[in-house]
Motif scaffolding. Structure first.
Motif, mmCIF file in Angstrom:
data_model
loop_
_atom_site.group_PDB
_atom_site.id
_atom_site.type_symbol
_atom_site.label_atom_id
_atom_site.label_comp_id
_atom_site.label_asym_id
_atom_site.label_seq_id
_atom_site.Cartn_x
_atom_site.Cartn_y
_atom_site.Cartn_z
ATOM 1 N N ALA A 3 23.426 38.450 70.648
ATOM 2 C CA ALA A 3 23.976 38.798 69.327
ATOM 3 C C ALA A 3 25.428 38.551 69.258
ATOM 4 O O ALA A 3 25.990 37.922 70.266
ATOM 5 C CB ALA A 3 23.925 40.200 69.126
ATOM 6 N N ASP A 4 25.692 38.078 68.144
ATOM 7 C CA ASP A 4 26.994 37.963 67.796
ATOM 8 C C ASP A 4 28.079 38.875 67.568
ATOM 9 O O ASP A 4 28.057 39.755 66.772
ATOM 10 C CB ASP A 4 27.022 36.830 66.500
ATOM 11 N N VAL A 5 29.268 38.888 68.221
ATOM 12 C CA VAL A 5 30.386 39.954 67.801
ATOM 13 C C VAL A 5 30.622 40.014 66.347
ATOM 14 O O VAL A 5 31.003 40.837 65.988
ATOM 15 C CB VAL A 5 31.514 39.680 68.830
ATOM 16 N N ARG A 6 30.566 38.808 65.605
ATOM 17 C CA ARG A 6 30.920 38.856 64.294
ATOM 18 C C ARG A 6 29.919 39.504 63.457
ATOM 19 O O ARG A 6 29.901 39.538 62.109
ATOM 20 C CB ARG A 6 30.994 37.423 63.723
ATOM 21 N N GLN A 7 28.919 40.144 63.980
ATOM 22 C CA GLN A 7 27.896 40.611 63.256
ATOM 23 C C GLN A 7 27.789 42.082 64.022
ATOM 24 O O GLN A 7 26.485 42.367 64.489
ATOM 25 C CB GLN A 7 26.473 39.978 63.363
ATOM 26 N N PRO A 8 28.653 43.075 63.837
ATOM 27 C CA PRO A 8 28.583 44.349 64.561
ATOM 28 C C PRO A 8 27.456 45.149 64.416
ATOM 29 O O PRO A 8 26.925 45.910 65.189
ATOM 30 C CB PRO A 8 29.994 44.867 64.209
ATOM 31 N N ARG A 9 27.203 45.451 63.219
ATOM 32 C CA ARG A 9 25.916 46.230 62.787
ATOM 33 C C ARG A 9 24.835 45.714 63.396
ATOM 34 O O ARG A 9 23.896 46.902 63.806
ATOM 35 C CB ARG A 9 25.913 45.942 61.278
ATOM 36 N N VAL A 41 36.467 45.067 64.340
ATOM 37 C CA VAL A 41 36.742 46.028 65.397
ATOM 38 C C VAL A 41 36.426 47.529 64.895
ATOM 39 O O VAL A 41 35.984 48.399 65.408
ATOM 40 C CB VAL A 41 38.197 45.620 65.886
ATOM 41 N N ARG A 42 36.881 47.517 63.559
ATOM 42 C CA ARG A 42 36.807 49.012 62.657
ATOM 43 C C ARG A 42 35.321 49.385 62.709
ATOM 44 O O ARG A 42 35.200 50.856 63.045
ATOM 45 C CB ARG A 42 37.279 48.818 61.411
ATOM 46 N N MET A 43 34.296 48.461 62.703
ATOM 47 C CA MET A 43 32.800 48.891 62.415
ATOM 48 C C MET A 43 32.423 49.518 63.887
ATOM 49 O O MET A 43 31.754 50.339 64.263
ATOM 50 C CB MET A 43 31.936 47.642 62.187
ATOM 51 N N PHE A 44 32.987 48.693 64.994
ATOM 52 C CA PHE A 44 32.380 49.167 66.298
ATOM 53 C C PHE A 44 32.741 50.237 66.972
ATOM 54 O O PHE A 44 32.334 51.299 67.166
ATOM 55 C CB PHE A 44 32.899 48.209 67.376
ATOM 56 N N VAL A 45 34.371 50.582 66.314
ATOM 57 C CA VAL A 45 35.190 51.976 66.645
ATOM 58 C C VAL A 45 34.575 53.258 65.969
ATOM 59 O O VAL A 45 34.231 54.203 66.378
ATOM 60 C CB VAL A 45 36.625 51.888 66.551
ATOM 61 N N ALA A 46 34.098 52.735 64.964
ATOM 62 C CA ALA A 46 33.297 53.803 63.946
ATOM 63 C C ALA A 46 32.243 54.435 64.558
ATOM 64 O O ALA A 46 31.580 55.676 64.156
ATOM 65 C CB ALA A 46 33.220 53.513 62.531
ATOM 66 N N ALA A 47 31.625 53.490 65.332
ATOM 67 C CA ALA A 47 30.249 53.918 65.757
ATOM 68 C C ALA A 47 30.344 54.602 67.280
ATOM 69 O O ALA A 47 29.487 55.195 67.654
ATOM 70 C CB ALA A 47 29.421 52.730 66.221
ATOM 71 N N ILE A 90 25.249 47.448 66.915
ATOM 72 C CA ILE A 90 25.276 48.866 67.137
ATOM 73 C C ILE A 90 23.831 49.569 66.852
ATOM 74 O O ILE A 90 23.377 50.426 67.617
ATOM 75 C CB ILE A 90 26.193 49.294 65.927
ATOM 76 N N ASP A 91 23.112 48.798 65.952
ATOM 77 C CA ASP A 91 21.714 49.193 65.599
ATOM 78 C C ASP A 91 20.629 48.752 66.218
ATOM 79 O O ASP A 91 19.490 49.113 65.891
ATOM 80 C CB ASP A 91 21.613 49.048 64.050
ATOM 81 N N SER A 92 20.845 47.798 67.217
ATOM 82 C CA SER A 92 19.839 47.140 67.808
ATOM 83 C C SER A 92 19.321 48.110 68.812
ATOM 84 O O SER A 92 19.720 49.250 69.355
ATOM 85 C CB SER A 92 20.403 45.847 68.956
ATOM 86 N N ARG A 93 18.054 47.731 69.101
ATOM 87 C CA ARG A 93 17.027 48.936 69.582
ATOM 88 C C ARG A 93 17.408 48.781 71.093
ATOM 89 O O ARG A 93 17.450 50.047 71.688
ATOM 90 C CB ARG A 93 15.535 48.387 69.433
ATOM 91 N N LEU A 94 17.800 47.653 71.718
ATOM 92 C CA LEU A 94 18.212 47.539 72.998
ATOM 93 C C LEU A 94 19.493 48.469 73.308
ATOM 94 O O LEU A 94 19.717 49.186 74.317
ATOM 95 C CB LEU A 94 18.246 46.162 73.573
#
Length: 282
Positions: free
Chosen positions: A140-146, A185-191, A149-153
């Protein structure tokens, strides 16, 4: 050692490794700089052109790697973190994050993320977990954080109700301002749950002016980069996200809790990368 996890699954961006050997890849260039063999002529040519402008690039790559391993060792041994999300992991280079962490806590769980076909090809063979823990790789690509974060793996490997260490080593300078790295970064941290940590490194032009033309040459090869000074890096990853920096704060990667077993730290101009670790209180 147990078997490697299924590195990716249909429906989560799985694809066969379609390798573009004609153009350089940041993961393969880094592999070459660290002395690896999983690279092509285009990667070596790009790295050599960088080295013409910035001869110490290999020293900086090695110091960045040492910082990464010191940081995850600290998190596992001193803080007790048992879960790691390593984004932009690159081509496996022993010791890997999971080898260091599971050497301390065998039951630790590590999810690796990258989007290079060579990394994907090697993940199955080299990212092997201790039987009591888990290791997996997501393409996956870091520029698509969602999507990460939401991936099954990732959700199967990591428990998002318990602290997680987010690792962003030498990845953010490949995201220029126009691609909104702060939002990523904000999306990753929020999770992340409270008690989690963020470990990050970033190339800087502050100590070596030749780094700017070297980065420009890298962009000419099709790899976007943006070196940032310490203040920009600190704001991008830590202060604007409400994180609490761990001592000694944002410093050159060569100076962050240097291990006595490491060789003497090189001068700043040969390192040209900052690193930091911070707590997410939630």
């Amino acid at each position: 050692m147990g078997r490697p996890e299924d590195v990716s699954s249909p429906g989560e961006g799985f694809r066969s490794p379609l390798i573009d050997a004609a153009h350089p890849s940041s993961a393969r260039v880094y592999d070459y700089l660290l002395g690896g063999k999983d690279n092509f002529a285009a990667d070596r040519d790009a790295a050599d052109r960088i080295a013409e402008e910035f001869p110490a690039i290999r020293i900086g790559a090695r110091e960045n790697r040492r910082f990464l391993l010191r940081g995850v060792r600290h998190l596992a041994a001193e803080v007790g973190i048992r879960q790691f999300l390593d984004i932009g992991t690159g081509i496996p280079t022993s010791p890997n994050v999971h080898e260091v962490v599971q050497g301390i806590t065998p039951a630790a769980r590590i999810a690796y993320v990258d989007n290079d076909p060579i990394v994907l090809a090697h993940a199955r063979a080299l990212m092997v977990s201790d039987p009591s823990g888990r290791v997996g790789y997501l393409d996956a690509d870091v520029r698509q954080p969602r999507s990460i974060i939401d991936s099954r793996l990732v959700r199967e490997i990591l428990d998002f109700t318990e602290p997680i260490a987010l690792v962003l080593s030498a990845i953010l300078h490949f995201i220029p301002d126009e691609q909104n790295p702060g939002d990523i970064v904000r999306m990753f941290v929020a999770a992340l749950p409270p008690g989690s940590y963020v470990l990050a490194t970033h190339v800087t032009p502050e100590h070596e002016p030749r780094l700017r033309p070297a980065s420009a040459g890298y962009r000419a090869d099709g790899v976007r980069t943006q070196a940032r000074p310490a203040a920009e890096f600190e704001k991008l990853v830590f202060t604007s996200q409400g994180l609490e920096l761990v001592d000694p704060g944002v410093v050159l990667v060569s100076r962050w809790r240097r291990d006595p077993a490491d060789p003497p730290a090189p001068p700043p101009a040969q390192v040209s990368a900052y690193g930091g670790l911070a707590l997410h209180k939630g």
